[in-house]
Motif scaffolding. Structure first.
Motif, PDB file in Angstrom:
ATOM      1  N   ILE A  88      -3.578  -4.619  -7.364  1.00  0.00           N
ATOM      2  CA  ILE A  88      -2.420  -5.128  -6.629  1.00  0.00           C
ATOM      3  C   ILE A  88      -1.844  -4.044  -5.714  1.00  0.00           C
ATOM      4  CG2 ILE A  88      -0.039  -5.933  -6.905  1.00  0.00           C
ATOM      5  CD1 ILE A  88      -1.019  -7.507  -9.347  1.00  0.00           C
ATOM      6  N   ALA A  89      -1.867  -2.802  -6.176  1.00  0.00           N
ATOM      7  CA  ALA A  89      -1.348  -1.707  -5.357  1.00  0.00           C
ATOM      8  C   ALA A  89      -2.191  -1.482  -4.106  1.00  0.00           C
ATOM      9  CB  ALA A  89      -1.287  -0.416  -6.180  1.00  0.00           C
ATOM     10  N   PHE A  90      -3.499  -1.670  -4.223  1.00  0.00           N
ATOM     11  CA  PHE A  90      -4.383  -1.457  -3.080  1.00  0.00           C
ATOM     12  C   PHE A  90      -4.562  -2.712  -2.217  1.00  0.00           C
ATOM     13  CE2 PHE A  90      -6.059   2.268  -5.455  1.00  0.00           C
ATOM     14  CZ  PHE A  90      -5.878   3.207  -4.461  1.00  0.00           C
ATOM     15  N   LEU A  91      -3.984  -3.828  -2.603  1.00  0.00           N
ATOM     16  CA  LEU A  91      -4.140  -5.078  -1.863  1.00  0.00           C
ATOM     17  C   LEU A  91      -3.700  -4.970  -0.403  1.00  0.00           C
ATOM     18  CD1 LEU A  91      -4.953  -8.073  -2.017  1.00  0.00           C
ATOM     19  CD2 LEU A  91      -2.612  -8.564  -2.714  1.00  0.00           C
ATOM     20  N   PRO A  92      -2.545  -4.387  -0.081  1.00  0.00           N
ATOM     21  CA  PRO A  92      -2.165  -4.288   1.340  1.00  0.00           C
ATOM     22  C   PRO A  92      -3.135  -3.440   2.163  1.00  0.00           C
ATOM     23  CG  PRO A  92      -0.256  -3.926  -0.055  1.00  0.00           C
ATOM     24  CD  PRO A  92      -1.452  -3.957  -0.952  1.00  0.00           C
ATOM     25  N   LEU A  93      -3.646  -2.368   1.579  1.00  0.00           N
ATOM     26  CA  LEU A  93      -4.593  -1.516   2.291  1.00  0.00           C
ATOM     27  C   LEU A  93      -5.872  -2.277   2.624  1.00  0.00           C
ATOM     28  CD1 LEU A  93      -5.512   1.333   3.241  1.00  0.00           C
ATOM     29  CD2 LEU A  93      -6.391   1.651   0.922  1.00  0.00           C
ATOM     30  N   VAL A  94      -6.382  -3.007   1.657  1.00  0.00           N
ATOM     31  CA  VAL A  94      -7.604  -3.776   1.872  1.00  0.00           C
ATOM     32  C   VAL A  94      -7.375  -4.882   2.894  1.00  0.00           C
ATOM     33  CG1 VAL A  94      -9.280  -5.302   0.746  1.00  0.00           C
ATOM     34  CG2 VAL A  94      -8.522  -3.233  -0.409  1.00  0.00           C
ATOM     35  N   ALA A  95      -6.220  -5.544   2.819  1.00  0.00           N
ATOM     36  CA  ALA A  95      -5.923  -6.623   3.765  1.00  0.00           C
ATOM     37  C   ALA A  95      -5.809  -6.088   5.194  1.00  0.00           C
ATOM     38  CB  ALA A  95      -4.635  -7.328   3.356  1.00  0.00           C
ATOM     39  N   ARG A  96      -5.138  -4.944   5.354  1.00  0.00           N
ATOM     40  CA  ARG A  96      -5.033  -4.349   6.701  1.00  0.00           C
ATOM     41  C   ARG A  96      -6.392  -3.943   7.235  1.00  0.00           C
ATOM     42  NH1 ARG A  96      -0.150  -1.587   4.889  1.00  0.00           N
ATOM     43  NH2 ARG A  96      -1.577  -0.027   4.085  1.00  0.00           N
ATOM     44  N   ARG A  97      -7.210  -3.356   6.382  1.00  0.00           N
ATOM     45  CA  ARG A  97      -8.533  -2.890   6.817  1.00  0.00           C
ATOM     46  C   ARG A  97      -9.430  -4.072   7.176  1.00  0.00           C
ATOM     47  NH1 ARG A  97     -10.955   2.345   6.628  1.00  0.00           N
ATOM     48  NH2 ARG A  97     -13.042   1.995   7.407  1.00  0.00           N
ATOM     49  N   LEU A 106      -2.633  -7.962  11.362  1.00  0.00           N
ATOM     50  CA  LEU A 106      -2.048  -8.510  10.145  1.00  0.00           C
ATOM     51  C   LEU A 106      -0.564  -8.752  10.382  1.00  0.00           C
ATOM     52  CD1 LEU A 106      -2.830  -9.260   7.262  1.00  0.00           C
ATOM     53  CD2 LEU A 106      -2.179  -6.967   6.568  1.00  0.00           C
ATOM     54  N   ALA A 107      -0.141  -9.990  10.221  1.00  0.00           N
ATOM     55  CA  ALA A 107       1.229 -10.365  10.549  1.00  0.00           C
ATOM     56  C   ALA A 107       2.242  -9.666   9.642  1.00  0.00           C
ATOM     57  CB  ALA A 107       1.388 -11.877  10.465  1.00  0.00           C
ATOM     58  N   ALA A 108       2.471 -10.195   8.478  1.00  0.00           N
ATOM     59  CA  ALA A 108       3.504  -9.641   7.614  1.00  0.00           C
ATOM     60  C   ALA A 108       2.905  -8.960   6.390  1.00  0.00           C
ATOM     61  CB  ALA A 108       4.442 -10.756   7.161  1.00  0.00           C
ATOM     62  N   GLY A 109       1.659  -9.157   6.140  1.00  0.00           N
ATOM     63  CA  GLY A 109       1.030  -8.566   4.967  1.00  0.00           C
ATOM     64  C   GLY A 109       1.310  -9.404   3.736  1.00  0.00           C
ATOM     65  N   PRO A 110       0.501  -9.250   2.748  1.00  0.00           N
ATOM     66  CA  PRO A 110       0.702 -10.021   1.519  1.00  0.00           C
ATOM     67  C   PRO A 110       1.959  -9.562   0.781  1.00  0.00           C
ATOM     68  CG  PRO A 110      -1.169  -8.531   1.301  1.00  0.00           C
ATOM     69  CD  PRO A 110      -0.679  -8.414   2.699  1.00  0.00           C
ATOM     70  N   ARG A 111       2.705 -10.506   0.304  1.00  0.00           N
ATOM     71  CA  ARG A 111       3.932 -10.231  -0.440  1.00  0.00           C
ATOM     72  C   ARG A 111       3.709 -10.575  -1.909  1.00  0.00           C
ATOM     73  NH1 ARG A 111       6.596  -7.218   2.863  1.00  0.00           N
ATOM     74  NH2 ARG A 111       7.138  -8.162   4.832  1.00  0.00           N
ATOM     75  N   LEU A 112       4.289  -9.764  -2.767  1.00  0.00           N
ATOM     76  CA  LEU A 112       4.221 -10.050  -4.193  1.00  0.00           C
ATOM     77  C   LEU A 112       5.293 -11.069  -4.540  1.00  0.00           C
ATOM     78  CD1 LEU A 112       3.722  -6.502  -5.713  1.00  0.00           C
ATOM     79  CD2 LEU A 112       2.027  -8.280  -5.349  1.00  0.00           C
ATOM     80  N   SER A 113       4.858 -12.154  -5.103  1.00  0.00           N
ATOM     81  CA  SER A 113       5.788 -13.196  -5.508  1.00  0.00           C
ATOM     82  C   SER A 113       5.765 -13.305  -7.033  1.00  0.00           C
ATOM     83  CB  SER A 113       5.387 -14.530  -4.879  1.00  0.00           C
ATOM     84  OG  SER A 113       4.153 -14.964  -5.414  1.00  0.00           O
ATOM     85  N   PRO A 114       6.783 -13.922  -7.610  1.00  0.00           N
ATOM     86  CA  PRO A 114       6.760 -14.115  -9.060  1.00  0.00           C
ATOM     87  C   PRO A 114       5.552 -14.948  -9.517  1.00  0.00           C
ATOM     88  CG  PRO A 114       8.971 -14.475  -8.219  1.00  0.00           C
ATOM     89  CD  PRO A 114       8.073 -14.310  -7.028  1.00  0.00           C
ATOM     90  N   ALA A 115       5.134 -15.899  -8.695  1.00  0.00           N
ATOM     91  CA  ALA A 115       3.973 -16.701  -9.060  1.00  0.00           C
ATOM     92  C   ALA A 115       2.700 -15.855  -9.078  1.00  0.00           C
ATOM     93  CB  ALA A 115       3.811 -17.864  -8.089  1.00  0.00           C
TER      94      ALA A 115
END
Length: 139
Positions: A88-97, A106-115
């Motif tokens: 989960i910590a590396f998810l934004p890096l992978v998404a940007r790459r 990448l617009a807003a990047g993945p957000r951590l939600s309670p779901a």
């Protein structure tokens, strides 16, 4: 206290393995445009997410033979949580790459939600059950 040490040691080992896999995915993903590296990464990640917590459960069973399934599950669940936290910590890096590799922004990047977090805990619980079962059979 032995079960906490198992969670820490095997969690760190699994996190390092997972971070190395993510690094390989980023390097190989930029060189090849296909889905091949992603499929291999998914398969190896699943093996790591089951094998490392199972090894922690087996280690706990070998060091304390009177350990029950419940404590084996908690150790495997804790290790799976640590490994998934690295994902989960590396998810934004992978998404940007990945977006940069496709030439997109990448617009807003993945957000951590309670779901998302609740689903991750549920997946880790299932992985903990499977890993504890594997550890019980192997150990």
């Amino acid at each position: 206290m032995n079960w906490l040490v198992n969670i820490a040691v095997f969690g760190i080992v699994g996190a390092v393995i997972m971070a190395a896999l993510i690094g390989l995915l980023l390097v190989l993903g930029s060189r090849t445009g296909g889905r091949g590296p992603q499929a291999v990464f998914g398969a190896v990640s699943l093996v790591v997410l089951i094998a490392v917590p199972a090894l922690a459960a087996v280690n706990l069973l070998n060091t304390a033979p009177d350990t029950g399934f419940g404590l084996m599950f908690l150790v495997a669940f804790g290790v799976a949580l640590v490994i998934c936290a690295v994902n989960i910590a590396f998810l934004p890096l992978v998404a940007r790459r990945a977006a940069a590799g496709r030439g997109e922004e990448l617009a807003a990047g993945p957000r951590l939600s309670p779901a998302l977090l609740g689903g991750g805990v549920l997946v880790c619980a299932v992985l903990g059950l499977v890993s504890a079962g594997v550890g019980l059979v192997v150990g």
